[in-house]
Design a protein around this motif. Structure first.
Motif, PDB file in Angstrom:
ATOM      1  N   ILE A 183       0.874  -1.175   0.000  1.00 62.11           N
ATOM      2  CA  ILE A 183       0.000   0.000   0.000  1.00 62.11           C
ATOM      3  C   ILE A 183       0.907   1.219   0.000  1.00 62.11           C
ATOM      4  O   ILE A 183       1.791   1.354   0.852  1.00 62.11           O
ATOM      5  N   THR A 184       0.692   2.108  -0.968  1.00 61.94           N
ATOM      6  CA  THR A 184       1.587   3.244  -1.168  1.00 61.94           C
ATOM      7  C   THR A 184       0.826   4.549  -1.008  1.00 61.94           C
ATOM      8  O   THR A 184      -0.268   4.706  -1.556  1.00 61.94           O
ATOM      9  N   CYS A 185       1.411   5.490  -0.269  1.00 59.72           N
ATOM     10  CA  CYS A 185       0.845   6.827  -0.111  1.00 59.72           C
ATOM     11  C   CYS A 185       1.732   7.825  -0.845  1.00 59.72           C
ATOM     12  O   CYS A 185       2.953   7.845  -0.660  1.00 59.72           O
ATOM     13  N   VAL A 186       1.102   8.655  -1.684  1.00 61.94           N
ATOM     14  CA  VAL A 186       1.823   9.633  -2.495  1.00 61.94           C
ATOM     15  C   VAL A 186       1.201  11.005  -2.268  1.00 61.94           C
ATOM     16  O   VAL A 186      -0.025  11.133  -2.179  1.00 61.94           O
ATOM     17  N   ASP A 187       2.033  12.043  -2.159  1.00 61.98           N
ATOM     18  CA  ASP A 187       1.486  13.384  -1.971  1.00 61.98           C
ATOM     19  C   ASP A 187       1.166  14.022  -3.319  1.00 61.98           C
ATOM     20  O   ASP A 187       1.381  13.425  -4.385  1.00 61.98           O
ATOM     21  N   LYS A 188       0.663  15.258  -3.280  1.00 57.72           N
ATOM     22  CA  LYS A 188       0.205  15.931  -4.493  1.00 57.72           C
ATOM     23  C   LYS A 188       1.332  16.178  -5.484  1.00 57.72           C
ATOM     24  O   LYS A 188       1.106  16.286  -6.694  1.00 57.72           O
ATOM     25  N   ASP A 189       2.565  16.276  -4.981  1.00 56.98           N
ATOM     26  CA  ASP A 189       3.715  16.529  -5.850  1.00 56.98           C
ATOM     27  C   ASP A 189       4.301  15.259  -6.442  1.00 56.98           C
ATOM     28  O   ASP A 189       5.259  15.322  -7.215  1.00 56.98           O
ATOM     29  N   GLY A 190       3.745  14.112  -6.045  1.00 57.03           N
ATOM     30  CA  GLY A 190       4.226  12.850  -6.594  1.00 57.03           C
ATOM     31  C   GLY A 190       5.283  12.165  -5.757  1.00 57.03           C
ATOM     32  O   GLY A 190       5.836  11.141  -6.182  1.00 57.03           O
ATOM     33  N   SER A 191       5.575  12.710  -4.575  1.00 57.19           N
ATOM     34  CA  SER A 191       6.572  12.090  -3.698  1.00 57.19           C
ATOM     35  C   SER A 191       5.932  10.958  -2.905  1.00 57.19           C
ATOM     36  O   SER A 191       4.842  11.123  -2.338  1.00 57.19           O
ATOM     37  N   VAL A 192       6.602   9.824  -2.863  1.00 56.96           N
ATOM     38  CA  VAL A 192       6.116   8.689  -2.077  1.00 56.96           C
ATOM     39  C   VAL A 192       6.382   8.974  -0.604  1.00 56.96           C
ATOM     40  O   VAL A 192       7.531   9.167  -0.194  1.00 56.96           O
ATOM     41  N   LEU A 193       5.314   9.020   0.201  1.00 58.61           N
ATOM     42  CA  LEU A 193       5.445   9.329   1.622  1.00 58.61           C
ATOM     43  C   LEU A 193       5.742   8.085   2.443  1.00 58.61           C
ATOM     44  O   LEU A 193       6.538   8.128   3.372  1.00 58.61           O
ATOM     45  N   TRP A 194       5.083   6.984   2.111  1.00 55.16           N
ATOM     46  CA  TRP A 194       5.342   5.735   2.823  1.00 55.16           C
ATOM     47  C   TRP A 194       4.783   4.549   2.055  1.00 55.16           C
ATOM     48  O   TRP A 194       3.934   4.704   1.179  1.00 55.16           O
TER      49      TRP A 194
END
Length: 436
Positions: A183-194
């Motif tokens: 399970i991948t979380c990505v922010d609005k800028d496209g950076s993978v958070l975790w």
């Protein structure tokens, strides 16, 4: 002949038999009330008509569908019902407004793609989807993508495995994707958070992205915060579906072993119910405040309240798919070739019959707007029983359009059925005729 008939009626009225009772009833005000009640009982099942219908596959006139993959499969609607997103299996994506106008459409062109999942943010400002290359190769290219409401790509990420579930926060700042790997979380800028290293079977988020709930393929359910830290995790026997209320306070979970659970977002159990025998793939949805939990059981649709009490059970027609409005007041149901609207008591308040199978349904947060797709067409309905909210807000006309819109056939507007009015007029006419 007429004179003899009228004399017969007069004699019949003077009798005390069943005929006299009927004639006296017809001449009483109760008869008019009776006819009106019959009319209003018939009206709900007949009143639902689409505001417009659009054949979206005709937009892509340059596509030669030799593979049989150019059919609609995914559908999403914004909370206010003014933005509708749908996608075909072969990679075409359409964004429309509540008037039936195609705001933007993207075609795969020469690319061979398969759309695997699609999600629209609650405000309708962001669209996320996953796709994979359509190829006989054992490892086709796969990626996840986030776009703004103008369908401008904000970012895309390649993935190693197929991604079938995803969700976007209401502000578009966070997107979460569940794949066969993690399970991948990505922010609005496209950076993978975790990344959470578990394959996801089912996944959902609260509107503010404070909570992410998921089920893994090793029969574990858990809740994460937006930082990816585990709030709680529990083992269940064969869990298959999990939902969290939009306010983030309650979680519903179903299993293939006939169980329905309600928990707090802290993981504290509130209650569990054993579903009817034969239940295999129950699916639940929960209102934004957790007051209403609706579950599909063997084709039936049942409604529970937060205390676990069964409030209603709809079994008139077998349901295949359904969606619950966030306020919990309405459910839209696909049953055979019919689209049904059920109110918060399980009463059928609207019905529309299709000529082909319904592939997807969606409903706005207040239940006032409903969308449905078949293989080739998008239908848009106004729910006459829902109170329209924010009716003074005009649709956002700032969205960009593209060349294909010029050849887009306009959505076909449909008129509401005159049957309810005719029934009332006919009933009143009968009442007046028999009272003479």
């Amino acid at each position: 002949m007429t004179f003899r008939f009228m004399n017969y009626i007069k004699r019949l009225r003077q009798t005390e038999g069943i005929g006299g009772v009927i004639i006296n009833f017809i001449n009483s005000p109760k008869f008019l009330i009776f006819l009106l009640l019959i009319a209003f009982i018939i009206i709900p099942a007949q009143a639902l008509s689409p505001l417009w219908v659009s054949n979206l596959t005709e937009i892509d006139q340059d596509i030669q569908d030799t593979s049989g993959r150019h059919f609609l499969l995914f559908l999403a609607i914004s909370d206010d019902g003014k933005t509708i997103a749908t996608a075909s299996f072969d990679g075409s994506i359409y964004l429309m407004n509540e008037k039936g106008k195609v705001l933007r459409n993207i075609t795969a062109g020469n690319e061979s793609l398969e759309i695997l999942s699609l999600s629209l943010s609650p405000e309708g400002d962001y669209l996320a989807f996953s796709d994979a290359g359509f190829s006989p190769a054992s490892n086709p290219p796969k990626k996840i993508t986030l776009m703004d409401r103008n369908c401008e790509e904000l970012w895309n990420h390649p993935t190693r495995t197929f991604t079938y579930i995803l969700a976007v926060s209401s502000d578009g700042l966070y997107s979460v994707f569940g794949s066969y790997e993690n399970i991948t979380c990505v922010d609005k800028d496209g950076s993978v958070l975790w990344n959470y290293p578990e394959a996801a079977v089912s996944l959902d988020i609260s509107d503010d992205f404070e909570y992410i709930v998921a089920i893994t393929d090793n029969q574990k359910a858990f809740c994460l915060n937006r930082s990816g830290s585990v709030i709680w995790e529990n083992k269940f026997r064969s869990p298959n579906n999990i939902k969290i209320s939009a306010d983030g306070n309650y979680v519903s979970l179903t299993t293939t072993l006939r169980k329905l659970y309600l928990m707090e977002s802290t993981g504290a159990p509130l209650w569990n119910k054993t579903l009817p025998p034969g239940t295999k793939y129950a699916k639940s949805e929960i209102s934004s405040d957790g007051d209403e939990i609706v579950v599909r059981i063997n084709g039936a649709i049942s409604g529970y309240d937060r205390s676990g009490m069964l409030r209603w059970n709809y079994t008139k027609e077998p349901a295949s798919i359904f969606s619950l409005s966030k306020d919990g007041r309405f459910s839209v149901v696909a049953a055979n070739d019919s689209l049904l609207i059920l109110d918060g008591e399980g009463n059928e308040t609207g019905k529309f019959s299709f000529d082909e199978k319904i592939q997807g349904v969606a409903i706005s947060s207040d239940g006032s707007k409903i969308a449905a797709i078949t293989d080739n067409e998008l239908y848009y309905f106004d729910n006459p029983d829902a109170e329209l909210k924010n009716s003074d807000i005009t649709p956002d006309e700032t969205l960009q359009t593209t060349g294909p819109e010029e050849i887009t056939p306009p959505a076909t507007e449909t008129k509401k059925s005159p049957l309810p009015v005719l029934i009332i007029i006919f009933s009143m006419g009968l009442a007046v005729l028999f009272r003479r």
